[in-house]
Every structure is written in C-alpha cells, then in structure tokens.
Design an enzyme around this catalytic site. Structure first.
Site, PDB file in Angstrom:
ATOM      1  N   PRO A   2      45.629  37.278  43.511  1.00 53.96           N
ATOM      2  CG  PRO A   2      44.861  35.222  44.282  1.00 53.96           C
ATOM      3  CD  PRO A   2      44.394  36.510  43.669  1.00 53.96           C
ATOM      4  CD  GLU A   3      50.730  40.846  41.870  1.00 52.78           C
ATOM      5  OE1 GLU A   3      51.933  40.806  41.544  1.00 52.78           O
ATOM      6  OE2 GLU A   3      50.149  41.897  42.195  1.00 52.78           O
TER       7      GLU A   3
END
Length: 271
Positions: A2-3
């Site tokens: 997840p960014e």
C-alpha cells in the site's frame, strides 16, 4: 505494498467510524509483526477516547490525550471496519473494539506491518522524525526538488522514492509521475533542470490526487476498508505495461530494475 494514496484512502474511510469513540477492548492475536506490538497496549488504551486519525507518509497516526497509536500497513496489511461479532480470519492480528460496537481490524498476511505506541509527540518518533515533506503539502514544489537533486548523483527515480527527500512516493506512482513529466527514470538528479523539476513536482501531485480520488491502486494484497479494491490501476499508463504501446507516442514501454525495483518507462518519450 500500500502506497500513500491507499493509506490516505484508508484514513478517510475509517476516520468517520472511529474518531471520538472510546476504546472498549484491545485484542492482540499475533504480537509479532515487523516490530512487536506493545504487550501493555490493552491497558494503555482501554477506556480512552480516540481524538483524531491523521497520516504522515505511509503511517497512520491515531491520537489520544496521552499519546499516539502508530500503524503501518507494511507489505500486505489492511484496516477494516467490521461488526463486533465479525468472524475472525487467519491473518486478523489486531482489533480495537469501539464504543459504537464496531471493530477496527488489522489484517496482515505477511506481518510486515506495525502497531506501535508513543507517549511523546508523534513527529519526534524515530520512524517519523527524519521524513521529508508531504508531496501534497505546501512545502513541496519544484524548487525544493531541484535543491535536493542538484547535490545528489542518483537516478531521479531513486531521489523521489527516498523518504528523506519526500514521503510516500512509492514505486508505482514514481513511474507514473516520471512518465507524465517526460523524464527518464535513470536521469541523474544533478543533471536535471529546475524547469523539469517543477514539471515533475506538479505531476507527482496530480498523480497522487487522482489516485486518492479513485480510491487507491488495485493491488493483490490491498483492499479498501469496505472490502472493495481501489480503481486507479485502471488509469495507469506505464506501470506493469512492459512491451505494450506507449499511450503518448505509440512506442514500446520498457522495464528495468532501478534500486532493485521494477521501473516502467517509454524510452522514446522520456529523456
């Protein structure tokens, strides 16, 4: 992994359900994540009111009067709002039972995430103290990037992925931003003009804002808090598209490893 857009999407999704709620119970099913969950956390949080949910880079910061709960989703983590009696699944490692009868549940199959506590100002925590500016904040712009880049001899993609330069620009969004700015990812940071850095800063902001608006990138290991995947992957122009036509010029998109990360670019468009 997840960014920033996925983490911000999560923050916006869970905040309305948990802000202002008192913690009725803390459940730790698996304490051994990237760092061990503090064993006294149930006592520390029980009965306390959660004041706000903020984000610094890829860290979620849940503020209480007496400290801050710091959560990182790692490689495969996700947070969901579930009913108090929701069935427990294999990788559900941590719950906060709230006063409204809901649970905030951390699921992390690879266990690279983190649940930490600090009773000091969160910005002084070792994981946060040296982070660069937020890419969507007022202090991040092309002049800032130019000043940082001109004293480095690194590939420009590695520069913008360095969290001490700017936080939250992970591999996917770095590739996309550089494509939009027409900058080759291996271009030396100290041989890039101020004008090109200004364009790059604008495109970083645009890409991240679009990703947040569309709910984050669809990755195998990431689901939004309501169980639905994000949709920005449908708009990706170069990432994961090696061998396909460039949407700008029709050339062939290539990939190579930069800093041990797969990088996607158009050798004709990006210079």
């Amino acid at each position: 992994m997840p960014e920033l857009p996925e983490v911000e999407t999560t923050r916006r999704g869970i905040a309305p359900h948990i802000t202002g709620q008192r913690i009725r119970q803390v459940t730790i099913r698996q304490p051994r994540l990237r760092w061990s969950i503090p064993e006294d956390l149930p006592c520390t949080l029980k009965g306390r009111k959660l004041l706000s949910v903020d984000r610094r880079g890829k860290y979620l910061l849940m503020a209480f009067h007496h400290g801050t709960l710091i959560i990182h989703l790692g490689m495969s983590g996700s947070l969901r709002i579930v009913d108090a009696d929701a069935a427990i699944q294999k990788h559900d490692h941590f719950d906060l039972l709230l006063g409204n009868g809901l649970r905030l549940r951390l699921r992390d199959p690879r266990r690279f995430g983190a649940v930490l506590w600090t009773d000091q100002p969160a910005i002084n925590h070792p994981l946060l103290a040296d982070l660069g500016p937020e890419p969507l904040g007022d202090t991040f712009d092309g002049d800032y990037l130019f000043a940082r880049g001109k004293v480095r001899r690194t590939a420009i993609k590695q520069l913008i992925m360095d969290s001490k330069t700017v936080v939250g620009i992970g591999n996917i969004y770095a590739s996309e931003s550089l494509f939009r700015a027409a900058i080759h990812p291996t271009r030396p940071s100290n041989r890039t003009s101020r004008r090109r850095y200004q364009r790059l800063a604008e495109e970083i902001r645009n890409v991240l804002e679009e990703a947040i608006a569309q709910g984050g990138t669809t990755l195998r290991d990431f689901l939004k808090e309501d169980g639905n995947p994000g949709y920005f992957a449908l708009s990706l122009q170069v990432y994961g598209k090696s061998g396909k036509p460039c949407p700008r010029c029709g050339g062939v998109i290539r990939s190579k490893s930069i800093g041990q990360r797969s990088t996607f670019f158009c050798p004709a468009c990006q210079r």
